[in-house]
Write an enzyme that holds these catalytic residues in place. Structure first.
Site, PDB file in Angstrom:
ATOM      1  N   GLY A  66      -0.574  53.349 -76.327  1.00  0.00           N
ATOM      2  CA  GLY A  66       0.494  52.961 -77.440  1.00  0.00           C
ATOM      3  C   GLY A  66       1.347  51.733 -76.907  1.00  0.00           C
ATOM      4  O   GLY A  66       1.553  50.683 -78.429  1.00  0.00           O
ATOM      5  N   GLY A  68      -0.660  49.370 -76.214  1.00  0.00           N
ATOM      6  CA  GLY A  68      -1.684  48.668 -76.821  1.00  0.00           C
ATOM      7  C   GLY A  68      -2.789  48.081 -75.579  1.00  0.00           C
ATOM      8  O   GLY A  68      -4.678  48.117 -75.616  1.00  0.00           O
ATOM      9  N   GLU A 137       5.384  58.968 -78.585  1.00  0.00           N
ATOM     10  CA  GLU A 137       5.039  60.114 -78.279  1.00  0.00           C
ATOM     11  C   GLU A 137       5.199  61.455 -79.498  1.00  0.00           C
ATOM     12  O   GLU A 137       4.614  62.470 -80.241  1.00  0.00           O
ATOM     13  CB  GLU A 137       5.251  60.518 -77.509  1.00  0.00           C
TER      14      GLU A 137
END
Length: 170
Positions: A66, A68, A137
């Site tokens: 998420g 990176g 998420e």
């Protein structure tokens, strides 16, 4: 959505394996997708499970980072590529993340991660509605449910066939 369905349809047509990995809550969302891919008849494995086979040419690793980059995701993506596997990276930071350099394809998930959450909280001095990156998420969960629906259509899997692969040991 289309990128994931295309990649998964391709690996299914080649009878390849699908490997999935993510850390923390991202990993939980990927475990859920792994289960559904199995229900759809794909050879799907979550990295670090005891029954995970080696990755090879014709296989696909779907990894999430998420914010990176994570050292574990970087390493797994590099190993997958060095063994001939394709890497599809899910991330909210496609321009700045370390994992992108290992990916064959990048799926941009436009959602707040834990890293963004901390920055926003400091800047606004406010408490976010969904803390610690939960928006990312949650977005993965919705995206994966849509992927499963479209992939089921693309593979010609009936609801009965999908249901027949669900465990009966519950």
């Amino acid at each position: 959505l289309d990128l994931l369905v295309t990649e998964l349809t391709s690996v299914a047509s080649q009878k390849g394996n699908v490997f999935l990995y993510g850390v923390g809550r991202e990993g939980l969302m990927l475990k859920a997708l792994c289960m559904r891919l199995f229900h759809l008849g794909l050879s799907a494995h979550f990295v670090f499970d005891m029954t995970t086979p080696p990755i090879a040419a014709g296989d696909l690793l779907i990894a999430s980072a998420g914010p990176g980059g994570f050292s574990t995701v970087d390493a797994l993506c590099a190993v997958a590529r060095s063994n001939g596997g394709r890497v599809l990276l899910l991330t909210a930071q496609p321009e700045t993340g370390s994992c992108v350099k290992h990916a064959n394809a990048v799926a941009y998930v436009a959602a707040q991660t834990m890293a963004d959450d901390a920055d926003a909280e400091r800047d606004a001095k406010s408490r976010p509605l969904l803390p610690m990156g939960s928006v990312y998420e949650g977005a993965l969960f919705v995206l994966f449910e849509m992927v499963v629906y479209k992939l089921g259509e693309a593979l010609g899997e009936s609801p009965e066939a999908v249901r027949s692969r669900h465990t009966n040991l519950e």
